[in-house]
Design a protein around this motif. Sequence first.
Motif, PDB file in Angstrom:
ATOM      1  N   LEU A  77     141.828  89.597   1.565  1.00 14.80           N
ATOM      2  CA  LEU A  77     143.248  89.443   1.225  1.00 14.80           C
ATOM      3  C   LEU A  77     143.886  90.816   1.020  1.00 14.80           C
ATOM      4  CD1 LEU A  77     142.882  86.652  -1.484  1.00 14.80           C
ATOM      5  CD2 LEU A  77     143.799  86.370   0.827  1.00 14.80           C
ATOM      6  N   PRO A  78     145.216  90.881   1.100  1.00 12.43           N
ATOM      7  CA  PRO A  78     145.880  92.133   0.745  1.00 12.43           C
ATOM      8  C   PRO A  78     145.686  92.405  -0.748  1.00 12.43           C
ATOM      9  CG  PRO A  78     147.467  90.518   1.588  1.00 12.43           C
ATOM     10  CD  PRO A  78     146.149  89.858   1.534  1.00 12.43           C
ATOM     11  N   PHE A  79     145.826  93.646  -1.127  1.00 13.80           N
ATOM     12  CA  PHE A  79     145.718  94.011  -2.533  1.00 13.80           C
ATOM     13  C   PHE A  79     147.010  93.670  -3.258  1.00 13.80           C
ATOM     14  CE2 PHE A  79     142.720  96.782  -0.297  1.00 13.80           C
ATOM     15  CZ  PHE A  79     141.566  96.383  -0.953  1.00 13.80           C
ATOM     16  N   GLU A  80     146.876  93.248  -4.509  1.00 12.09           N
ATOM     17  CA  GLU A  80     148.007  92.808  -5.319  1.00 12.09           C
ATOM     18  C   GLU A  80     148.326  93.764  -6.465  1.00 12.09           C
ATOM     19  OE1 GLU A  80     149.903  89.982  -4.979  1.00 12.09           O
ATOM     20  OE2 GLU A  80     148.834  89.429  -3.157  1.00 12.09           O
ATOM     21  N   ASN A  81     147.310  94.500  -6.935  1.00 10.02           N
ATOM     22  CA  ASN A  81     147.505  95.315  -8.124  1.00 10.02           C
ATOM     23  C   ASN A  81     146.867  96.683  -7.943  1.00 10.02           C
ATOM     24  OD1 ASN A  81     148.418  95.903 -10.652  1.00 10.02           O
ATOM     25  ND2 ASN A  81     147.051  94.509 -11.735  1.00 10.02           N
ATOM     26  N   LEU A  82     147.437  97.657  -8.633  1.00 10.51           N
ATOM     27  CA  LEU A  82     146.970  99.037  -8.614  1.00 10.51           C
ATOM     28  C   LEU A  82     146.852  99.483 -10.057  1.00 10.51           C
ATOM     29  CD1 LEU A  82     146.522 101.766  -7.062  1.00 10.51           C
ATOM     30  CD2 LEU A  82     148.995 102.060  -7.168  1.00 10.51           C
ATOM     31  N   VAL A  89     140.939 105.065  -9.932  1.00 16.44           N
ATOM     32  CA  VAL A  89     141.971 104.194  -9.378  1.00 16.44           C
ATOM     33  C   VAL A  89     141.299 102.935  -8.855  1.00 16.44           C
ATOM     34  CG1 VAL A  89     143.755 103.945  -7.619  1.00 16.44           C
ATOM     35  CG2 VAL A  89     143.442 106.136  -8.766  1.00 16.44           C
ATOM     36  N   TYR A  90     141.824 101.795  -9.284  1.00 14.23           N
ATOM     37  CA  TYR A  90     141.305 100.494  -8.875  1.00 14.23           C
ATOM     38  C   TYR A  90     142.409  99.706  -8.184  1.00 14.23           C
ATOM     39  CZ  TYR A  90     137.592 101.468 -12.249  1.00 14.23           C
ATOM     40  OH  TYR A  90     136.559 102.042 -12.935  1.00 14.23           O
ATOM     41  N   VAL A  91     142.020  98.935  -7.189  1.00 18.62           N
ATOM     42  CA  VAL A  91     142.924  97.975  -6.564  1.00 18.62           C
ATOM     43  C   VAL A  91     142.258  96.609  -6.660  1.00 18.62           C
ATOM     44  CG1 VAL A  91     144.083  99.604  -5.026  1.00 18.62           C
ATOM     45  CG2 VAL A  91     141.990  98.482  -4.256  1.00 18.62           C
ATOM     46  N   ARG A  98     137.989  93.420  -7.660  1.00 17.27           N
ATOM     47  CA  ARG A  98     138.491  94.766  -7.962  1.00 17.27           C
ATOM     48  C   ARG A  98     137.615  95.800  -7.273  1.00 17.27           C
ATOM     49  NH1 ARG A  98     138.562  96.772 -14.107  1.00 17.27           N
ATOM     50  NH2 ARG A  98     136.325  96.510 -13.762  1.00 17.27           N
ATOM     51  N   PHE A  99     138.260  96.851  -6.749  1.00 17.21           N
ATOM     52  CA  PHE A  99     137.562  97.885  -5.995  1.00 17.21           C
ATOM     53  C   PHE A  99     137.957  99.258  -6.521  1.00 17.21           C
ATOM     54  CE2 PHE A  99     138.327  94.181  -3.425  1.00 17.21           C
ATOM     55  CZ  PHE A  99     137.067  93.907  -2.907  1.00 17.21           C
ATOM     56  N   LEU A 100     136.956 100.119  -6.713  1.00 18.68           N
ATOM     57  CA  LEU A 100     137.185 101.502  -7.107  1.00 18.68           C
ATOM     58  C   LEU A 100     137.489 102.300  -5.851  1.00 18.68           C
ATOM     59  CD1 LEU A 100     137.153 103.763  -9.243  1.00 18.68           C
ATOM     60  CD2 LEU A 100     134.679 103.946  -8.848  1.00 18.68           C
ATOM     61  N   LEU A 101     138.552 103.085  -5.909  1.00 14.78           N
ATOM     62  CA  LEU A 101     139.076 103.796  -4.746  1.00 14.78           C
ATOM     63  C   LEU A 101     138.854 105.294  -4.885  1.00 14.78           C
ATOM     64  CD1 LEU A 101     140.934 103.809  -2.177  1.00 14.78           C
ATOM     65  CD2 LEU A 101     142.868 103.882  -3.752  1.00 14.78           C
ATOM     66  N   ASN A 102     138.376 105.929  -3.827  1.00 16.99           N
ATOM     67  CA  ASN A 102     138.303 107.384  -3.771  1.00 16.99           C
ATOM     68  C   ASN A 102     139.682 107.878  -3.340  1.00 16.99           C
ATOM     69  OD1 ASN A 102     138.067 110.052  -2.726  1.00 16.99           O
ATOM     70  ND2 ASN A 102     135.884 109.762  -2.428  1.00 16.99           N
ATOM     71  N   THR A 103     140.384 108.617  -4.214  1.00 22.62           N
ATOM     72  CA  THR A 103     141.760 109.027  -3.925  1.00 22.62           C
ATOM     73  C   THR A 103     141.838 110.195  -2.942  1.00 22.62           C
ATOM     74  OG1 THR A 103     141.820 110.467  -5.867  1.00 22.62           O
ATOM     75  CG2 THR A 103     142.623 108.199  -6.137  1.00 22.62           C
ATOM     76  N   THR A 104     140.722 110.791  -2.607  1.00 19.36           N
ATOM     77  CA  THR A 104     140.704 111.891  -1.648  1.00 19.36           C
ATOM     78  C   THR A 104     140.749 111.388  -0.210  1.00 19.36           C
ATOM     79  OG1 THR A 104     139.404 113.223  -3.180  1.00 19.36           O
ATOM     80  CG2 THR A 104     139.423 113.939  -0.891  1.00 19.36           C
ATOM     81  N   ASN A 105     140.055 110.244   0.037  1.00 21.27           N
ATOM     82  CA  ASN A 105     139.939 109.798   1.426  1.00 21.27           C
ATOM     83  C   ASN A 105     140.191 108.299   1.648  1.00 21.27           C
ATOM     84  OD1 ASN A 105     137.613 108.618   0.413  1.00 21.27           O
ATOM     85  ND2 ASN A 105     136.253 110.168   1.307  1.00 21.27           N
TER      86      ASN A 105
END
Length: 115
Positions: A77-82, A89-91, A98-105
Amino acid sequence: MAITFTQFENELVVNQKKIVFDHNIRYVKEVDETLIVLLEIPNNVTYLNNVFGINEIGEIKWRIQSVSDVFPLKNPLPFENLMVKSTDVYVSDFYGRRFLLNTTNGKLLSSDVVR
């Protein structure tokens, strides 16, 4: 360093450079000199990977990695929250995944379920 930007419905202006997205912007957060942009996706539209990283000169650095590239997942599904906690940073999506995001790449680092 704070990045100066202006946000409209589906447009983001950074350093006089306008970026027009396919859908309206839901959230913009600055983390580590990157603007993290979450797009709002209508219910009747199939559009995944709706998170982007924008640099200080208004260029798209990355689009979030596809969840199915990293985690076995039924019904993406598309992400709903940031969410931003310190420099993490989680989406998350509608199902609370919920997924942990690498903000560099834009790569996804880990996954869990939020209730």
